[in-house]
Design a protein around this motif. Structure first.
Motif, PDB file in Angstrom:
ATOM      1  N   GLU A 110       0.827  -1.208   0.000  1.00 36.76           N
ATOM      2  CA  GLU A 110       0.000   0.000   0.000  1.00 36.76           C
ATOM      3  C   GLU A 110       0.865   1.264   0.000  1.00 36.76           C
ATOM      4  N   LEU A 111       1.923   1.252   0.799  1.00 37.81           N
ATOM      5  CA  LEU A 111       2.817   2.408   0.843  1.00 37.81           C
ATOM      6  C   LEU A 111       3.472   2.627  -0.508  1.00 37.81           C
ATOM      7  N   ARG A 112       4.004   1.573  -1.088  1.00 35.09           N
ATOM      8  CA  ARG A 112       4.714   1.712  -2.357  1.00 35.09           C
ATOM      9  C   ARG A 112       3.761   2.101  -3.484  1.00 35.09           C
ATOM     10  N   ARG A 113       2.526   1.613  -3.442  1.00 32.14           N
ATOM     11  CA  ARG A 113       1.546   1.989  -4.466  1.00 32.14           C
ATOM     12  C   ARG A 113       1.264   3.486  -4.441  1.00 32.14           C
ATOM     13  N   ARG A 114       1.315   4.068  -3.261  1.00 31.47           N
ATOM     14  CA  ARG A 114       1.105   5.521  -3.156  1.00 31.47           C
ATOM     15  C   ARG A 114       2.379   6.284  -3.493  1.00 31.47           C
ATOM     16  N   ARG A 115       3.492   5.821  -2.936  1.00 35.68           N
ATOM     17  CA  ARG A 115       4.740   6.573  -3.041  1.00 35.68           C
ATOM     18  C   ARG A 115       5.292   6.630  -4.454  1.00 35.68           C
ATOM     19  N   GLU A 116       5.347   5.475  -5.105  1.00 34.30           N
ATOM     20  CA  GLU A 116       6.119   5.413  -6.338  1.00 34.30           C
ATOM     21  C   GLU A 116       5.553   6.303  -7.445  1.00 34.30           C
ATOM     22  N   PRO A 117       4.255   6.231  -7.763  1.00 31.62           N
ATOM     23  CA  PRO A 117       3.745   7.159  -8.786  1.00 31.62           C
ATOM     24  C   PRO A 117       3.883   8.619  -8.355  1.00 31.62           C
ATOM     25  N   ALA A 118       3.635   8.893  -7.068  1.00 32.45           N
ATOM     26  CA  ALA A 118       3.711  10.272  -6.587  1.00 32.45           C
ATOM     27  C   ALA A 118       5.125  10.831  -6.714  1.00 32.45           C
ATOM     28  N   GLY A 175      20.536  -9.176  -5.150  1.00 34.60           N
ATOM     29  CA  GLY A 175      21.606  -8.269  -4.750  1.00 34.60           C
ATOM     30  C   GLY A 175      21.739  -7.008  -5.576  1.00 34.60           C
ATOM     31  N   ALA A 176      20.764  -6.743  -6.444  1.00 39.67           N
ATOM     32  CA  ALA A 176      20.856  -5.559  -7.306  1.00 39.67           C
ATOM     33  C   ALA A 176      19.479  -4.926  -7.451  1.00 39.67           C
ATOM     34  N   LEU A 177      19.382  -3.662  -7.080  1.00 42.12           N
ATOM     35  CA  LEU A 177      18.148  -2.892  -7.233  1.00 42.12           C
ATOM     36  C   LEU A 177      18.496  -1.553  -7.874  1.00 42.12           C
ATOM     37  N   ALA A 178      17.570  -1.035  -8.645  1.00 45.44           N
ATOM     38  CA  ALA A 178      17.750   0.295  -9.210  1.00 45.44           C
ATOM     39  C   ALA A 178      16.453   1.070  -9.085  1.00 45.44           C
ATOM     40  N   SER A 179      16.572   2.330  -8.769  1.00 49.04           N
ATOM     41  CA  SER A 179      15.425   3.233  -8.764  1.00 49.04           C
ATOM     42  C   SER A 179      15.414   3.960 -10.104  1.00 49.04           C
ATOM     43  N   MET A 180      14.348   3.763 -10.868  1.00 51.92           N
ATOM     44  CA  MET A 180      14.243   4.311 -12.216  1.00 51.92           C
ATOM     45  C   MET A 180      13.179   5.399 -12.271  1.00 51.92           C
ATOM     46  N   ARG A 181      13.330   6.315 -13.199  1.00 56.28           N
ATOM     47  CA  ARG A 181      12.352   7.387 -13.386  1.00 56.28           C
ATOM     48  C   ARG A 181      11.221   6.917 -14.294  1.00 56.28           C
ATOM     49  N   ARG A 182       9.998   7.154 -13.875  1.00 54.46           N
ATOM     50  CA  ARG A 182       8.843   6.853 -14.717  1.00 54.46           C
ATOM     51  C   ARG A 182       8.782   7.820 -15.899  1.00 54.46           C
ATOM     52  N   LYS A 183       8.194   7.337 -16.989  1.00 56.73           N
ATOM     53  CA  LYS A 183       7.884   8.192 -18.119  1.00 56.73           C
ATOM     54  C   LYS A 183       6.421   8.633 -18.017  1.00 56.73           C
ATOM     55  N   GLU A 184       6.121   9.757 -18.591  1.00 56.06           N
ATOM     56  CA  GLU A 184       4.738  10.225 -18.608  1.00 56.06           C
ATOM     57  C   GLU A 184       3.907   9.321 -19.515  1.00 56.06           C
ATOM     58  N   LEU A 185       2.779   8.835 -19.007  1.00 59.00           N
ATOM     59  CA  LEU A 185       1.925   7.958 -19.804  1.00 59.00           C
ATOM     60  C   LEU A 185       1.209   8.751 -20.886  1.00 59.00           C
ATOM     61  N   PRO A 186       1.071   8.154 -22.075  1.00 62.61           N
ATOM     62  CA  PRO A 186       0.277   8.821 -23.105  1.00 62.61           C
ATOM     63  C   PRO A 186      -1.204   8.750 -22.759  1.00 62.61           C
ATOM     64  N   GLU A 187      -1.997   9.623 -23.335  1.00 62.30           N
ATOM     65  CA  GLU A 187      -3.440   9.525 -23.224  1.00 62.30           C
ATOM     66  C   GLU A 187      -3.924   8.357 -24.082  1.00 62.30           C
ATOM     67  N   ALA A 219       8.988  -6.926 -19.451  1.00 58.79           N
ATOM     68  CA  ALA A 219       8.151  -6.738 -20.644  1.00 58.79           C
ATOM     69  C   ALA A 219       7.216  -5.547 -20.492  1.00 58.79           C
ATOM     70  N   VAL A 220       6.873  -5.177 -19.242  1.00 61.75           N
ATOM     71  CA  VAL A 220       6.028  -3.993 -19.038  1.00 61.75           C
ATOM     72  C   VAL A 220       6.711  -2.731 -19.546  1.00 61.75           C
ATOM     73  N   LEU A 221       8.017  -2.788 -19.728  1.00 62.12           N
ATOM     74  CA  LEU A 221       8.764  -1.636 -20.210  1.00 62.12           C
ATOM     75  C   LEU A 221       8.825  -1.606 -21.733  1.00 62.12           C
ATOM     76  N   ALA A 222       8.377  -2.687 -22.371  1.00 60.22           N
ATOM     77  CA  ALA A 222       8.480  -2.798 -23.827  1.00 60.22           C
ATOM     78  C   ALA A 222       7.150  -2.603 -24.533  1.00 60.22           C
ATOM     79  N   VAL A 223       6.029  -2.802 -23.840  1.00 58.28           N
ATOM     80  CA  VAL A 223       4.707  -2.688 -24.462  1.00 58.28           C
ATOM     81  C   VAL A 223       4.106  -1.329 -24.112  1.00 58.28           C
ATOM     82  N   PRO A 224       3.756  -0.510 -25.094  1.00 59.59           N
ATOM     83  CA  PRO A 224       3.126   0.786 -24.783  1.00 59.59           C
ATOM     84  C   PRO A 224       1.801   0.570 -24.057  1.00 59.59           C
TER      85      PRO A 224
END
Length: 273
Positions: A25-33, A98-110, A173-178
């Motif tokens: 629940e915390l991550r669902r709120r935090r990450e998009p925000a 042993g490896a994590l990265a924090s990535m920047r979201r892209k703006e979703l298209p309409e 794959a979520v990063l490859a499909v618009p």
């Protein structure tokens, strides 16, 4: 070249992006925000970076520094090197990879923008209605990528495809499909129809045709609608559909898990079949 910083304190504010990863629940709120998502494991991190997502930072155990050296050298982001025990205290679980990265979201298209696309535009899309299980979301996106679905449309209540577990299950794959998210559903089903899509609802219905029959019609633009893990598509979605479609079953089984059903539907309707 990225800066390598050894961090021994799990309370260090520089590790803020990685805190409490098991608190859904915390991550669902935090990450998009905060405009971020977490990539876990070497392959997923690499695929996120190659897909053009900006990197905020990496948190690695020491043994992964050499393995990830090319990404470290290419990404202008700090790299926090931590002991596995520190990583566990920060994230809330044992970070096996042993490896994590924090990535920047892209703006979703309409949705309208995504459906119109560049000529000729998407021909086959998936509509996921209220899929809230992150594993199913990730698996369905992986199926979409593997079986040539051009785009995915999500209803407002769907789980976040960029939540860590969804990204991991999808093998990035979520990063490859618009994809895009409808503002209102099923009202926004009209956007699909405006773009010439036939709306096909996967469901158990007295008026349903078989999946083979749908595939044989070879619609120029097809939207495959799949519903929740338990109840299936809503009454509103079923009313919005142009055709109801069933996957024939045997041995007394009435339906498949939504991820499995998506794979069958995507395969059966792929172009050229």
């Amino acid at each position: 070249m990225a800066e390598l910083v050894t961090v021994d304190d799990p309370e260090d504010p520089r590790l803020h992006d990685y805190t409490s990863l098991t608190d859904v629940e915390l991550r669902r709120r935090r990450e998009p925000a905060e405009g971020l998502f977490i990539a876990e494991g070497e392959k997923v991190i690499r695929r996120a970076w190659q897909a053009g997502y900006g990197m905020r930072s990496m948190m690695l155990s020491a043994k992964w520094v050499d393995v990830m050296r090319d990404v470290i050298d290419a990404a202008p982001a700090p790299v926090y090197v931590v002991d596995p025990a520190v990583a566990e205290r920060v994230t809330g679980y044992h970070v096996h990879r042993g490896a994590l990265a924090s990535m920047r979201r892209k703006e979703l298209p309409e949705p309208r923008e995504l459906l119109a696309g560049d000529r000729p535009g998407p021909r086959r899309v998936a509509v996921f209605e209220d899929i809230v299980d992150h594993a199913n979301m990730g698996a369905a996106f992986r199926n979409a990528a593997a079986l040539g679905v051009d785009a995915v449309l999500l209803t407002p209540r769907c789980a976040d495809p960029l939540y860590r577990r969804a990204v991991k299950v999808s093998m990035a794959a979520v990063l490859a499909v618009p994809y895009a998210r409808f503002a209102s559903w099923p009202e926004d089903a009209g956007l699909l129809r405006e773009q010439g899509f036939v709306l096909a609802a996967l469901c158990l219905s007295d008026r349903s045709v078989t999946l083979d029959e749908l595939a044989g019609r070879r619609h120029e633009r097809l939207a495959l609608m799949l519903g929740t893990e338990g109840e299936g598509l809503s009454d509103g979605a079923l009313r919005a559909a142009d055709v109801h479609v069933r996957i024939p079953m045997e041995a007394g089984v009435d339906s498949l898990n939504v991820a499995a059903a998506s794979a069958v539907a995507f395969y059966a309707t792929r172009p050229g079949t």
